[in-house]
Motif scaffolding. Structure first.
Motif: not given
Ligand SMILES: O=c1[nH]cnc2c1ncn2[C@@H]1O[C@H](CO)[C@@H](O)[C@H]1O
Ligand SMILES: [Zn+2]
Length: 358
Positions: A298-326
């Motif tokens: 998290r430090l080296m990437s300036g990230t968090s679990m929520s941020r990683e998921m937000a990046l995927l939502v933005e890049a791939f258009g994922y919704g709650y169904a995909e987030l639940q699946w992950f």
């Protein structure tokens, strides 16, 4: 449906399998602990230091990325330092909405000021216990399992494997190897993996990040890894076209439901993936590999679990169904006992998503 934002993602329960304790310190804590032990830092301004870590890790090479850990490992050489870092890790993950996390670190890197391997592990476990208790008291319960890592360039894996087994009933749930991948194949540590198998213990192996298919193949077929740390280069064994064609190794990984601990931002920084949009996670999810989303550092990437998921939502258009699946994929792949995994899935994850999906 409205696009899911970062704050929405913080609120949903998340499960994290691949997070390094020494890659997740708060910048302010690095500054304070460094001052206490007299370790020189590139800067003592916490905000600047946070940016320094991300910029320095943004190197395009795993070896250069790993050099940044000198500054975190240096401040984790005392019981107080280890305890504080572990407690803050538990709190930070819990406040990010992570309900289950496996956090790893390499005890052999924390012996510079005279601690024994057992003392190092005990300090970290106590820190996790304290942080988890404080998080629960704040209404943010989290369960943390510890993974002990052996460094793949070193020769202490058997010792670390035994250390892990020794602490299996007090919070250590698995074993891992990490560090530079090219030139250090997993089979160098075959004795340790065979020992762990005889002990009915669980382990994951960093493989298929900076080196490709031979590393993944060895990790699974020679060493018996339960999961792959990253494993992202399994795509080298998939021919894309109108109909993707899986090679034998990729087919095996998918057929056996071997979990992939994918870490999108980290992969972009080390050059294992060109960008988030082009990250193989899109393809691997479409092909229904057992994909999980992780932070790595998290430090080296300036990230968090929520941020990683937000990046995927933005890049791939994922919704709650995909987030639940992950999230359920991760929980199914966790190293804690089956009944405990099931309880978190059925009592925590599914009810929270059911409200959002209805
Ligand atoms: O993505 C990675 N690939 C390989 N090794 C890593 C990665 N991130 C961290 N470490 C290594 O694991 C050690 C124990 O936590 C860290 O000190 C770092 O050297
Ligand atoms: Zn890692």
């Amino acid at each position: 449906m409205a696009v899911i934002g970062y704050e929405d993602i913080v609120r949903v329960p998340k499960a994290l399998l691949h997070d390094h304790l020494d890659g997740g310190l708060r910048p302010g804590t690095v500054v304070e602990l460094a001052e206490a032990v007299g370790h020189p830092l590139p800067t003592t301004d916490p905000d600047e230091l946070g940016r320094w870590f991300v910029a320095a890790a943004d190197s395009g090479s795993l070896e250069r990325y790993l050099e940044t850990f000198a500054h975190t490992v240096a401040v984790m050489q005392t019981v107080e330092g280890l305890h504080r870092v572990a407690a803050e890790c538990a709190l930070d993950l819990a406040h990010d909405g992570v309900v289950y996390a496996e956090v790893r670190f390499a005890p052999e890197q924390h012996l510079e000021r005279g601690l024994s391997l057992d003392e190092v592990v005990e300090a970290v476990l106590a820190g996790f216990a304290e942080g988890s208790a404080a998080a629960a008291a704040a209404g943010r319960p989290i369960r943390i399992g510890t993974l002990l890592t052996a460094m793949r360039h070193a020769a202490r894996s058997q010792e670390i494997a035994e250390l892990a087994v020794r602490h299996r009933d007090v919070g250590v749930v698995g074993f891992d190897i990490a560090g530079a991948e090219a030139g250090f194949p997993p089979t160098r540590h075959l004795d340790a993996f065979e020992y762990l198998q005889r002990e009915n213990f669980h382990f994951t192996i960093h493989a298929g990040e900076a080196f490709g298919l031979p590393s993944i193949w060895q990790a699974i077929q020679w060493c018996g890894a339960d999961r792959l740390g990253h494993g992202v280069r399994i795509v080298d064994d998939i021919t894309t076209g109108a109909e993707p064609v899986l090679g034998r190794l990729a087919a095996y990984v998918r057929d056996k439901r071997i979990p992939l601990e994918l870490c999108p931002s980290s992969n972009v920084q080390t050059g294992a993936a060109p960008s988030i949009v082009e990250h193989p996670i899109g393809l691997l999810r479409d092909l229904r590999f057992r994909v999980t989303v992780n932070t790595d550092n998290r430090l080296m990437s300036g990230t968090s679990m929520s941020r990683e998921m937000a990046l995927l939502v933005e890049a791939f258009g994922y919704g709650y169904a995909e987030l639940q699946w992950f999230t359920i994929n991760a929980m199914k792949s966790a190293f804690i006992p089956f009944d405990e995994r099931l309880a978190i899935i059925n009592e925590v994850i599914k009810p929270a998503y059911a409200k959002l999906l209805s």
